[in-house]
Design an enzyme around this catalytic site. Structure first.
Site, short mmCIF file in Angstrom:
data_model
loop_
_atom_site.label_atom_id
_atom_site.label_comp_id
_atom_site.label_asym_id
_atom_site.label_seq_id
_atom_site.Cartn_x
_atom_site.Cartn_y
_atom_site.Cartn_z
N ILE A 1 0.89 -1.16 0.00
CA ILE A 1 0.00 0.00 0.00
C ILE A 1 0.93 1.21 0.00
CG2 ILE A 1 -1.75 1.29 1.25
CD1 ILE A 1 -2.84 -1.24 2.37
N PRO A 2 1.10 1.87 -1.16
CA PRO A 2 2.24 2.78 -1.36
C PRO A 2 2.05 4.17 -0.77
CG PRO A 2 0.94 2.63 -3.36
CD PRO A 2 0.32 1.67 -2.39
N CYS A 3 2.06 4.27 0.54
CA CYS A 3 1.94 5.59 1.17
C CYS A 3 3.17 6.44 0.91
CB CYS A 3 1.69 5.45 2.67
SG CYS A 3 2.87 4.43 3.56
N HIS A 4 4.26 5.83 0.43
CA HIS A 4 5.45 6.61 0.09
C HIS A 4 5.21 7.48 -1.15
CE1 HIS A 4 5.78 2.85 -2.24
NE2 HIS A 4 6.38 3.58 -3.16
#
Length: 287
Positions: A246-249
């Site tokens: 889950i690419p919160c970056h």
């Protein structure tokens, strides 16, 4: 535990990026950066090229505020994206499409995981040590951590009434494929998450950000129909329990500043740079 060569290389790159971020005003040369990580310029150049698929100069550009701003404001479709969408690309799939979310039931959420068996194990990746945990329904936790006990305590706090078992599972191997920097042959991963309806909406919105692109907190808020909730969106992103998948970056401030990252700002910079470099490399190959 002996470090893998990939982890050693990641630590060298992270150290180099830290050096550049602290000394960017003096525009350090390749030789100066290489000296900082105790490598010859030639070796350092090769290491960057092998690890990120691009030169150190371009790689470091990808971590700059200017490049972040250009990604944030980019609305036109790139050649690579167009090619991918017509089914012509087979080397750099947008791995987000292979992740599905299933929220826990209200009862599971309320009772803190009672009657859930959670299997967990620690693994070494090129980005550092991670802990992966799963229930019978899917992956419930992925976190970076060099301190194994710290990762486990956070997991137990999230599911205080669950039964924990330290054991490797096949679904863990599927998650590890995401950390191999080659997303051409990854398997579907199902997530079993504990979160509020708002958090699940935010996390699902994160999965829609294409690899190599960035969104702002405000853009995410707008996408989920909560235009005035950018601060709440930031809080939900900060509680994301699934690192990298889950690419919160890929979420930064509207100003172009990277903002926060629960697993460290250097790691966020490396992830943004790696994905951008891989995307641009694939586009160059198509051209």
């Amino acid at each position: 535990m002996e470090k893998s060569q990939e982890l050693i290389n990641y630590e060298r790159i992270a150290s180099a990026i830290t050096f550049v971020q602290q000394n960017f005003k003096s525009q350090p040369s390749l030789s100066q950066i290489a000296e900082h990580v105790h490598l010859s310029p030639e070796h350092f150049q090769r290491l960057f090229q092998e690890w990120a698929g691009t030169s150190p100069k371009k790689f470091l550009q990808y971590t700059s505020i200017q490049y972040a701003k250009s990604l944030l404001s980019k609305t036109e479709q790139t050649l690579f994206q167009a090619t991918f969408q017509t089914g012509l690309s087979s080397t750099s799939r947008l791995h987000d499409l292979f992740v599905k979310i299933e929220g826990m039931s209200p009862a599971e959420y309320k009772n803190g995981g009672r009657n859930l068996k959670i299997c967990y194990a620690h693994y070494s990746t090129f980005l550092g040590q991670i802990v992966i945990a799963s229930t019978e329904k899917g992956i419930c936790y992925v976190a970076f951590d060099n301190e194994e006990q710290g990762s486990l305590q956070e997991l137990i706090k999230k599911f205080p009434n669950a039964l924990f078992s330290e054991e490797e599972r096949q679904e863990h191997r599927s998650v590890l494929s995401f950390f191999e920097k080659n997303w051409s042959n990854i398997q579907e991963v199902k997530l079993h998450l504990r979160g509020t309806d708002f958090q699940l909406k935010v996390w699902e919105a994160l999965l829609k950000i294409p690899t190599g692109q960035l969104n702002s907190y405000q853009q995410i808020a707008t996408q989920i129909g909560q235009e005035k909730a950018s601060r709440a969106v930031g809080t939900a992103i900060g509680s994301n329990p699934i690192a990298f998948l889950i690419p919160c970056h890929r979420v930064i401030q509207t100003s172009g500043l990277l903002g926060g990252y629960r697993w460290g700002m250097i790691r966020k910079s490396v992830l943004i740079a790696l994905e951008s470099a891989q995307l641009n490399k694939a586009a160059d190959e198509i051209i």
